[in-house]
Design an enzyme around this catalytic site. Structure first.
Site, PDB file in Angstrom:
ATOM      1  N   THR A  67      -8.898  13.050  10.073  1.00 42.59           N
ATOM      2  CA  THR A  67      -8.565  11.629  10.105  1.00 42.59           C
ATOM      3  C   THR A  67      -9.599  10.863  10.913  1.00 42.59           C
ATOM      4  OG1 THR A  67      -6.765  10.054  10.423  1.00 42.59           O
ATOM      5  CG2 THR A  67      -6.935  11.794  12.072  1.00 42.59           C
ATOM      6  N   LYS A  71     -13.647  11.122   8.866  1.00 43.73           N
ATOM      7  CA  LYS A  71     -13.511  11.338   7.414  1.00 43.73           C
ATOM      8  C   LYS A  71     -14.838  11.313   6.643  1.00 43.73           C
ATOM      9  CE  LYS A  71      -8.784   9.783   6.607  1.00 43.73           C
ATOM     10  NZ  LYS A  71      -7.898   8.961   5.780  1.00 43.73           N
ATOM     11  N   ASP A 107      -5.984  11.510  -0.123  1.00 45.44           N
ATOM     12  CA  ASP A 107      -5.376  10.184   0.099  1.00 45.44           C
ATOM     13  C   ASP A 107      -5.199   9.442  -1.226  1.00 45.44           C
ATOM     14  OD1 ASP A 107      -5.045  10.117   2.885  1.00 45.44           O
ATOM     15  OD2 ASP A 107      -7.139   9.560   3.210  1.00 45.44           O
ATOM     16  N   ALA A 132     -11.221  -4.877   2.119  1.00 49.20           N
ATOM     17  CA  ALA A 132     -12.414  -4.199   1.592  1.00 49.20           C
ATOM     18  C   ALA A 132     -12.934  -3.210   2.644  1.00 49.20           C
ATOM     19  CB  ALA A 132     -13.486  -5.215   1.210  1.00 49.20           C
ATOM     20  N   GLY A 134     -12.464   0.892   4.412  1.00 48.71           N
ATOM     21  CA  GLY A 134     -12.643   2.246   3.898  1.00 48.71           C
ATOM     22  C   GLY A 134     -11.597   2.614   2.854  1.00 48.71           C
TER      23      GLY A 134
HETATM   24  P1  NAP Z   1     -10.793  -0.595   7.857  1.00 48.57           P
HETATM   25  O1  NAP Z   1     -11.909   0.109   7.172  1.00 48.57           O
HETATM   26  O2  NAP Z   1     -10.927  -0.906   9.321  1.00 48.57           O
HETATM   27  O3  NAP Z   1     -10.555  -1.987   7.057  1.00 48.57           O
HETATM   28  C1  NAP Z   1      -9.655  -2.950   7.565  1.00 48.57           C
HETATM   29  C2  NAP Z   1      -9.491  -4.077   6.546  1.00 48.57           C
HETATM   30  O4  NAP Z   1      -8.539  -5.012   7.098  1.00 48.57           O
HETATM   31  C3  NAP Z   1     -10.767  -4.884   6.269  1.00 48.57           C
HETATM   32  O5  NAP Z   1     -10.739  -5.328   4.942  1.00 48.57           O
HETATM   33  C4  NAP Z   1     -10.620  -6.070   7.238  1.00 48.57           C
HETATM   34  O6  NAP Z   1     -11.314  -7.229   6.833  1.00 48.57           O
HETATM   35  C5  NAP Z   1      -9.133  -6.311   7.138  1.00 48.57           C
HETATM   36  N1  NAP Z   1      -8.622  -7.038   8.288  1.00 48.57           N
HETATM   37  C6  NAP Z   1      -8.420  -6.563   9.547  1.00 48.57           C
HETATM   38  N2  NAP Z   1      -7.941  -7.536  10.337  1.00 48.57           N
HETATM   39  C7  NAP Z   1      -7.856  -8.670   9.584  1.00 48.57           C
HETATM   40  C8  NAP Z   1      -7.428 -10.002   9.824  1.00 48.57           C
HETATM   41  N3  NAP Z   1      -6.988 -10.371  11.013  1.00 48.57           N
HETATM   42  N4  NAP Z   1      -7.451 -10.878   8.795  1.00 48.57           N
HETATM   43  C9  NAP Z   1      -7.881 -10.509   7.565  1.00 48.57           C
HETATM   44  N5  NAP Z   1      -8.295  -9.262   7.267  1.00 48.57           N
HETATM   45  C10 NAP Z   1      -8.293  -8.350   8.272  1.00 48.57           C
HETATM   46  O7  NAP Z   1      -9.414   0.187   7.721  1.00 48.57           O
HETATM   47  P2  NAP Z   1      -9.008   1.268   6.592  1.00 48.57           P
HETATM   48  O8  NAP Z   1      -9.438   2.618   7.035  1.00 48.57           O
HETATM   49  O9  NAP Z   1      -9.442   0.744   5.286  1.00 48.57           O
HETATM   50  O10 NAP Z   1      -7.405   1.260   6.714  1.00 48.57           O
HETATM   51  C11 NAP Z   1      -6.676   0.125   6.312  1.00 48.57           C
HETATM   52  C12 NAP Z   1      -5.163   0.384   6.351  1.00 48.57           C
HETATM   53  O11 NAP Z   1      -4.804   1.393   5.425  1.00 48.57           O
HETATM   54  C13 NAP Z   1      -4.632   0.861   7.698  1.00 48.57           C
HETATM   55  O12 NAP Z   1      -4.143  -0.230   8.390  1.00 48.57           O
HETATM   56  C14 NAP Z   1      -3.494   1.795   7.342  1.00 48.57           C
HETATM   57  O13 NAP Z   1      -2.258   1.143   7.578  1.00 48.57           O
HETATM   58  C15 NAP Z   1      -3.623   2.003   5.869  1.00 48.57           C
HETATM   59  N6  NAP Z   1      -3.646   3.441   5.542  1.00 48.57           N
HETATM   60  C16 NAP Z   1      -2.524   4.006   5.033  1.00 48.57           C
HETATM   61  C17 NAP Z   1      -2.506   5.356   4.716  1.00 48.57           C
HETATM   62  C18 NAP Z   1      -1.239   5.977   4.157  1.00 48.57           C
HETATM   63  O14 NAP Z   1      -1.184   7.211   4.017  1.00 48.57           O
HETATM   64  N7  NAP Z   1      -0.248   5.196   3.823  1.00 48.57           N
HETATM   65  C19 NAP Z   1      -3.640   6.141   4.920  1.00 48.57           C
HETATM   66  C20 NAP Z   1      -4.789   5.536   5.426  1.00 48.57           C
HETATM   67  C21 NAP Z   1      -4.775   4.175   5.753  1.00 48.57           C
HETATM   68  P3  NAP Z   1     -12.835  -7.473   7.292  1.00 48.57           P
HETATM   69  O15 NAP Z   1     -13.665  -6.618   6.400  1.00 48.57           O
HETATM   70  O16 NAP Z   1     -13.056  -8.908   7.083  1.00 48.57           O
HETATM   71  O17 NAP Z   1     -12.930  -7.066   8.743  1.00 48.57           O
END
Ligand code: NAP
Length: 285
Positions: A67, A71, A107, A132, A134
């Site tokens: 995790t 990753k 995932d 947008a 990961g």
């Molecule tokens: P990440 O790479 O950090 O991406 C975060 C995303 O959220 C980006 O698009 C970011 O926009 C946006 N964001 C953050 N704060 C914001 C705000 N205040 N206003 C508007 N947009 C905002 O994270 P990730 O690894 O993709 O993970 C995202 C989510 O997936 C996690 O929160 C988690 O809950 C979920 N997840 C779920 C599982 C599951 O098994 N259910 C597994 C993995 C992850 P910017 O690009 O503009 O910063």
């Protein structure tokens, strides 16, 4: 759990790891399937990732989950990588093979199986992805094989543009259209499946949604939030208030674990056992 000389060990490499629910999933699956296996969290500092993977192999560890923040970086330390994981560029499951570990991404197949289980169809759908990061990138890669049209909305539109370019080059068509988050009112006048992949609305910021305007939610027939804590996010409330169906990310978490367990043990988990694990996960949130 009876630990003895034949117990096989699996675990999670992450930094941090203390909030993980994976031990619950895998130790309960071991109990349900009668396999002599124990699953543990392994706090792994980023600079010790290579040593951790090599050490795990030396210790005859059967399989590992990976995790945040490992990753992507773990791929450099693997014997082999599954084609889907290579395309996504992220690995969350290591399966022991001759001479090392093979990396998989469970995932996205997990999200796919969760959606199937919830009766959400992807084929011929127009899909709006919020975010947008990961996970959004992996979702877009996975959906490229199923969806008719994808709109990716992100606060930082450049990130959505990069993903769109990459996926569109792969499918050789303008499948993904990137938009800034604020341009949601430029979406076509149609009904969408929306997948919420941003961090907005996660515990403890439970009153927040990335878009608040009810006019946006009137276009959503189904909203899938990948967040699972809280169990009902503000995004899900807004979808339901506009008459749509809403789901959280707990089943994605469940099925990514189940697929990893199936890969490690060469078994098929029944839907009956999957439901038992899901019920236990739900009460643990
Ligand atoms: P990440 O790479 O950090 O991406 C975060 C995303 O959220 C980006 O698009 C970011 O926009 C946006 N964001 C953050 N704060 C914001 C705000 N205040 N206003 C508007 N947009 C905002 O994270 P990730 O690894 O993709 O993970 C995202 C989510 O997936 C996690 O929160 C988690 O809950 C979920 N997840 C779920 C599982 C599951 O098994 N259910 C597994 C993995 C992850 P910017 O690009 O503009 O910063």
């Amino acid at each position: 759990m009876n630990l003895d000389g034949k117990t096989r060990v699996c675990g999670l490499l992450g930094y941090p790891v203390e909030h993980t629910r994976s031990p619950l999933i895998h130790n309960y699956l071991a109990e349900l399937t009668g396999i002599n296996l124990a699953y543990l969290p392994f706090l792994t500092e980023p600079e010790r990732l290579k040593a951790a993977v090599e050490g795990a192999y030396a210790l005859d560890i059967l399989g590992l989950n990976v995790t945040i923040p490992h990753k992507e970086k773990v791929i450099a330390h693997l014997k082999d990588t599954d084609p889907l994981a290579a395309r996504i560029g992220a690995v969350n499951t290591l399966v022991r093979v001759e001479g090392g570990y093979k990396g998989y991404n469970t995932d996205m197949p997990g999200l796919y199986r969760a959606m199937l289980n919830d009766g959400v169809k992807l084929k011929d759908e127009t899909i709006v992805i919020l975010g947008a990061g990961g996970v959004a990138r992996a979702v877009a890669v996975m959906l490229a094989d199923h969806a008719t049209k994808i709109y990716m909305l992100n606060r930082t539109v450049e990130k959505a543009k990069r993903i769109a370019e990459e996926v569109n080059a792969y499918v050789e068509s303008p499948l993904v259209t990137p938009l800034p988050l604020s341009a949601y009112n430029e979406l076509p006048d149609a009904k969408f499946l929306a997948i919420q992949t941003t961090n907005v609305g996660m515990y403890p910021h439970m009153k927040e949604a990335v878009i608040e305007d009810p006019a946006f939610y009137a276009h959503i027939h189904t909203g899938y939030d990948l967040i699972f804590n809280p169990a009902k996010t503000r995004f899900m409330e807004l979808v339901e208030e506009a008459g749509g169906l809403a789901y959280n990310g707990l089943k994605m978490l469940l099925y990514q674990g189940i697929i990893a367990y199936e890969l490690w043990n060469n078994v098929q988990i029944s839907e009956e056992d999957a439901k038992k694990v899901y019920d236990r996960l739900r009460t643990s949130v």
